[in-house]
Motif scaffolding. Structure first.
Motif, PDB file in Angstrom:
ATOM      1  N   VAL A  21       0.838  -1.200   0.000  1.00  0.00           N
ATOM      2  CA  VAL A  21       0.000   0.000   0.000  1.00  0.00           C
ATOM      3  C   VAL A  21       0.876   1.254   0.000  1.00  0.00           C
ATOM      4  N   GLU A  22       1.926   1.239   0.801  1.00  0.00           N
ATOM      5  CA  GLU A  22       2.796   2.416   0.938  1.00  0.00           C
ATOM      6  C   GLU A  22       3.660   2.681  -0.288  1.00  0.00           C
ATOM      7  N   ILE A  23       4.315   1.638  -0.811  1.00  0.00           N
ATOM      8  CA  ILE A  23       5.293   1.876  -1.876  1.00  0.00           C
ATOM      9  C   ILE A  23       4.985   1.147  -3.173  1.00  0.00           C
ATOM     10  N   GLY A  24       3.989   0.264  -3.159  1.00  0.00           N
ATOM     11  CA  GLY A  24       3.610  -0.464  -4.365  1.00  0.00           C
ATOM     12  C   GLY A  24       4.317  -1.808  -4.465  1.00  0.00           C
ATOM     13  N   TYR A  25       3.716  -2.684  -5.253  1.00  0.00           N
ATOM     14  CA  TYR A  25       4.233  -4.033  -5.402  1.00  0.00           C
ATOM     15  C   TYR A  25       5.633  -4.040  -6.008  1.00  0.00           C
ATOM     16  N   THR A  26       5.832  -3.260  -7.049  1.00  0.00           N
ATOM     17  CA  THR A  26       7.114  -3.260  -7.753  1.00  0.00           C
ATOM     18  C   THR A  26       8.258  -2.827  -6.842  1.00  0.00           C
ATOM     19  N   ALA A  27       8.022  -1.828  -6.011  1.00  0.00           N
ATOM     20  CA  ALA A  27       9.074  -1.304  -5.135  1.00  0.00           C
ATOM     21  C   ALA A  27       9.296  -2.159  -3.892  1.00  0.00           C
ATOM     22  N   MET A  28       8.307  -2.993  -3.550  1.00  0.00           N
ATOM     23  CA  MET A  28       8.470  -3.839  -2.369  1.00  0.00           C
ATOM     24  C   MET A  28       9.451  -4.963  -2.688  1.00  0.00           C
ATOM     25  N   THR A  29      10.465  -5.085  -1.873  1.00  0.00           N
ATOM     26  CA  THR A  29      11.421  -6.176  -2.039  1.00  0.00           C
ATOM     27  C   THR A  29      11.356  -7.067  -0.801  1.00  0.00           C
ATOM     28  N   MET A  30      11.868  -8.268  -0.959  1.00  0.00           N
ATOM     29  CA  MET A  30      11.908  -9.176   0.187  1.00  0.00           C
ATOM     30  C   MET A  30      12.809  -8.596   1.274  1.00  0.00           C
ATOM     31  N   ARG A  31      13.852  -7.898   0.880  1.00  0.00           N
ATOM     32  CA  ARG A  31      14.751  -7.261   1.842  1.00  0.00           C
ATOM     33  C   ARG A  31      14.000  -6.189   2.648  1.00  0.00           C
ATOM     34  N   LYS A  32      13.185  -5.382   1.980  1.00  0.00           N
ATOM     35  CA  LYS A  32      12.402  -4.353   2.677  1.00  0.00           C
ATOM     36  C   LYS A  32      11.377  -4.989   3.609  1.00  0.00           C
ATOM     37  N   LEU A  33      10.778  -6.075   3.153  1.00  0.00           N
ATOM     38  CA  LEU A  33       9.806  -6.774   3.992  1.00  0.00           C
ATOM     39  C   LEU A  33      10.484  -7.353   5.230  1.00  0.00           C
ATOM     40  N   ALA A  34      11.645  -7.954   5.040  1.00  0.00           N
ATOM     41  CA  ALA A  34      12.388  -8.508   6.177  1.00  0.00           C
ATOM     42  C   ALA A  34      12.739  -7.417   7.177  1.00  0.00           C
ATOM     43  N   LEU A  35      13.189  -6.279   6.680  1.00  0.00           N
ATOM     44  CA  LEU A  35      13.524  -5.156   7.548  1.00  0.00           C
ATOM     45  C   LEU A  35      12.296  -4.703   8.335  1.00  0.00           C
ATOM     46  N   ARG A  36      11.155  -4.660   7.671  1.00  0.00           N
ATOM     47  CA  ARG A  36       9.906  -4.235   8.317  1.00  0.00           C
ATOM     48  C   ARG A  36       9.526  -5.161   9.465  1.00  0.00           C
ATOM     49  N   VAL A  37       9.694  -6.467   9.280  1.00  0.00           N
ATOM     50  CA  VAL A  37       9.282  -7.406  10.334  1.00  0.00           C
ATOM     51  C   VAL A  37      10.416  -7.765  11.289  1.00  0.00           C
ATOM     52  N   GLY A  38      11.629  -7.286  10.989  1.00  0.00           N
ATOM     53  CA  GLY A  38      12.738  -7.480  11.906  1.00  0.00           C
ATOM     54  C   GLY A  38      13.408  -8.846  11.846  1.00  0.00           C
ATOM     55  N   ILE A  39      13.443  -9.432  10.642  1.00  0.00           N
ATOM     56  CA  ILE A  39      14.141 -10.705  10.489  1.00  0.00           C
ATOM     57  C   ILE A  39      15.131 -10.608   9.330  1.00  0.00           C
ATOM     58  N   LEU A  40      16.009 -11.586   9.212  1.00  0.00           N
ATOM     59  CA  LEU A  40      16.960 -11.617   8.111  1.00  0.00           C
ATOM     60  C   LEU A  40      16.227 -11.970   6.820  1.00  0.00           C
ATOM     61  N   PRO A  41      16.650 -11.365   5.695  1.00  0.00           N
ATOM     62  CA  PRO A  41      15.963 -11.640   4.425  1.00  0.00           C
ATOM     63  C   PRO A  41      15.843 -13.130   4.105  1.00  0.00           C
ATOM     64  N   GLY A  42      16.881 -13.901   4.358  1.00  0.00           N
ATOM     65  CA  GLY A  42      16.817 -15.335   4.087  1.00  0.00           C
ATOM     66  C   GLY A  42      15.782 -16.061   4.920  1.00  0.00           C
ATOM     67  N   SER A  43      15.476 -15.524   6.085  1.00  0.00           N
ATOM     68  CA  SER A  43      14.484 -16.157   6.964  1.00  0.00           C
ATOM     69  C   SER A  43      13.073 -16.060   6.409  1.00  0.00           C
ATOM     70  N   LEU A  44      12.828 -15.077   5.549  1.00  0.00           N
ATOM     71  CA  LEU A  44      11.495 -14.946   4.945  1.00  0.00           C
ATOM     72  C   LEU A  44      11.122 -16.190   4.156  1.00  0.00           C
ATOM     73  N   TYR A  45      12.125 -16.815   3.561  1.00  0.00           N
ATOM     74  CA  TYR A  45      11.857 -17.960   2.692  1.00  0.00           C
ATOM     75  C   TYR A  45      11.439 -19.206   3.461  1.00  0.00           C
ATOM     76  N   HIS A  46      11.407 -19.126   4.788  1.00  0.00           N
ATOM     77  CA  HIS A  46      10.822 -20.201   5.587  1.00  0.00           C
ATOM     78  C   HIS A  46       9.301 -20.054   5.614  1.00  0.00           C
ATOM     79  N   HIS A  47       8.812 -18.870   5.215  1.00  0.00           N
ATOM     80  CA  HIS A  47       7.378 -18.573   5.261  1.00  0.00           C
ATOM     81  C   HIS A  47       6.766 -18.410   3.880  1.00  0.00           C
ATOM     82  N   VAL A  48       7.503 -17.854   2.943  1.00  0.00           N
ATOM     83  CA  VAL A  48       7.018 -17.641   1.579  1.00  0.00           C
ATOM     84  C   VAL A  48       8.116 -18.033   0.598  1.00  0.00           C
TER      85      VAL A  48
END
Length: 72
Positions: A21-48
């Motif tokens: 919603v804030e920055i759009g799908y194209t600008a959203m990266t897995m790294r930005k998402l990881a930063l938002r939730v406070g985990i390492l980017p590689g850890s996201l791949y345990h969920h998605v």
């Protein structure tokens, strides 16, 4: 054979929705998402598996992004 998507914590789905919603799908990266939730980017791949999974979950979430407007 397709594998069923792993369950995603609601906090991760919420953070992905907020970022889209804030920055759009194209600008959203897995790294930005990881930063938002406070985990390492590689850890996201345990969920998605990929960013597209986050978008699919966003669209299946009731009232995803409703009432929120992106800045112009």
């Amino acid at each position: 054979m397709l594998e069923a998507a792993r369950p995603c914590p609601s906090s991760l789905t919420q953070a992905a929705t907020e970022l889209m919603v804030e920055i759009g799908y194209t600008a959203m990266t897995m790294r930005k998402l990881a930063l938002r939730v406070g985990i390492l980017p590689g850890s996201l791949y345990h969920h998605v598996d990929c960013k597209q999974d986050c978008a699919a979950r966003h669209h299946r979430t009731p009232q995803a992004g409703l009432g929120k407007r992106r800045p112009t």
